[in-house]
Design an enzyme around this catalytic site. Structure first.
Site, short mmCIF file in Angstrom:
data_model
loop_
_atom_site.label_atom_id
_atom_site.label_comp_id
_atom_site.label_asym_id
_atom_site.label_seq_id
_atom_site.Cartn_x
_atom_site.Cartn_y
_atom_site.Cartn_z
N GLU A 109 0.83 -1.21 0.00
CA GLU A 109 0.00 0.00 0.00
C GLU A 109 0.87 1.26 0.00
OE1 GLU A 109 -3.40 -0.08 -0.01
OE2 GLU A 109 -4.02 -1.97 0.91
N HIS A 132 -3.17 1.63 8.75
CA HIS A 132 -4.25 0.83 8.17
C HIS A 132 -4.33 -0.46 8.96
CE1 HIS A 132 -6.71 -1.63 5.73
NE2 HIS A 132 -5.70 -2.41 5.37
N HIS A 134 -7.37 -3.78 10.54
CA HIS A 134 -8.62 -4.51 10.31
C HIS A 134 -9.38 -4.70 11.62
CE1 HIS A 134 -6.32 -6.66 6.73
NE2 HIS A 134 -6.57 -5.39 6.46
N HIS A 205 -13.32 -3.99 4.62
CA HIS A 205 -11.89 -4.22 4.62
C HIS A 205 -11.21 -3.74 5.91
CE1 HIS A 205 -7.78 -3.55 2.40
NE2 HIS A 205 -7.63 -4.06 3.59
O1 2HA Z 1 -0.88 -5.02 3.87
O2 2HA Z 1 -3.94 -5.06 4.99
O3 2HA Z 1 -4.80 -3.96 2.74
C1 2HA Z 1 -1.92 -5.83 4.15
C2 2HA Z 1 -3.22 -5.13 4.02
C3 2HA Z 1 -3.56 -4.54 2.73
ZN ZN Z 2 -5.95 -4.35 4.74
#
Ligand code: 2HA
Ligand code: ZN
Length: 260
Positions: A109, A132, A134, A205
């Site tokens: 990313e 970023h 999850h 996501h």
């Molecule tokens: O790098 O979460 O969206 C791993 C991720 C990509």
């Molecule tokens: Zn991700």
């Protein structure tokens, strides 16, 4: 090790412990230009130049710590320099070089993270960290049309527990599902930051948060996800949580000097 990298390692450990960073899930990049010595900045390249895939003129002279592609947050928390690297943006603003000892290739990313950093510098933002991850309950919310409506999730989350709005006063932006790592997703993320959000949900996501440092970026996501957990706990007890009333929200916003 510089403070920023110690903070990144700390946050990477939290992400794993919270179950937000399965396998290589999630990314972290931090602009560390202000914390490196002149001598370190002129270190020879260990790898590169490597193309960024776009020209990002505001990144001239910048240095970033980047999580490595395919690397695990749980490993990064113990060994940040074996699971991430320090990069120098080349003068053409289209390439970068790895200057830390172990040439770990940065996150897939990277182009979107760097595009966001370019945007932040261009707009005079003090934000230097992007995260970023999850987070389970926040991602679960985005599987329902109801919570994808603009500010529907923001208002529900703020009303679950008073601190949420105090610590996440800009709320939660929503970006519809797009291919991970795509230029479109990067662009939509920047547009949502441009609308005034600093925490952006990627439908089905994860979350993308920007802040002055990585600890603060993590805290915003943590506070929002906690509110989502309270909502879900109420639903699991068999009722739809009431939420704070509009009057209680207004009183809180006034007391904490928050936007309406
Ligand atoms: O790098 O979460 O969206 C791993 C991720 C990509
Ligand atoms: Zn991700």
């Amino acid at each position: 090790m510089i403070k920023e990298i110690e903070q990144i390692a700390e946050v990477a450990g939290y992400l794993w412990q919270k179950g937000w960073a399965e396998r290589n899930g999630g990314n972290i990049t931090v602009n560390i230009t202000g914390s490196l010595s002149a001598a370190y900045k002129s270190s020879p390249a260990v790898k590169g130049p490597i193309s960024i895939g776009q020209k990002l003129p505001r990144l001239k002279g910048c240095f970033f710590y980047c999580k490595g592609t395919g690397k695990r947050m749980r490993d990064l928390s113990r060994s940040p320099m074996e699971n991430g690297s320090i990069i120098r943006i080349c003068d053409d603003c289209e390439h970068y070089e790895i200057i830390s000892d172990v040439p770990v290739m940065p996150t897939s990313e990277l182009p979107s993270h760097l595009a966001v950093h370019n945007y932040l510098i261009e707009h005079g933002s003090p934000f230097k960290a992007s995260l970023h991850t999850h987070p389970i309950e926040l991602v679960a919310l985005t599987h329902s049309r109801e919570w994808l409506e603009k500010d529907a999730a923001t208002n529900m989350l703020w009303s679950m527990i008073p601190e949420t709005k105090a610590f996440c006063p800009k709320g939660l932006g929503m970006v519809p599902y797009m291919l991970p790592g795509s230029v479109e997703l990067a662009k939509a993320t920047i547009d949502t930051i441009d609308e005034g959000y600093d925490v952006v949900m990627w439908e089905k996501h994860g979350v993308f948060a920007v802040d002055t440092n990585i600890i603060d970026a993590f805290d915003q996501v943590d506070v929002l996800n906690k509110a989502a957990q309270i909502y879900i706990a109420g639903r699991n007890m068999g009722f739809v949580p009431e939420g704070m009333t509009a009057a209680q929200m207004a009183e809180m916003s006034k007391a904490f000097n928050l936007p309406k």
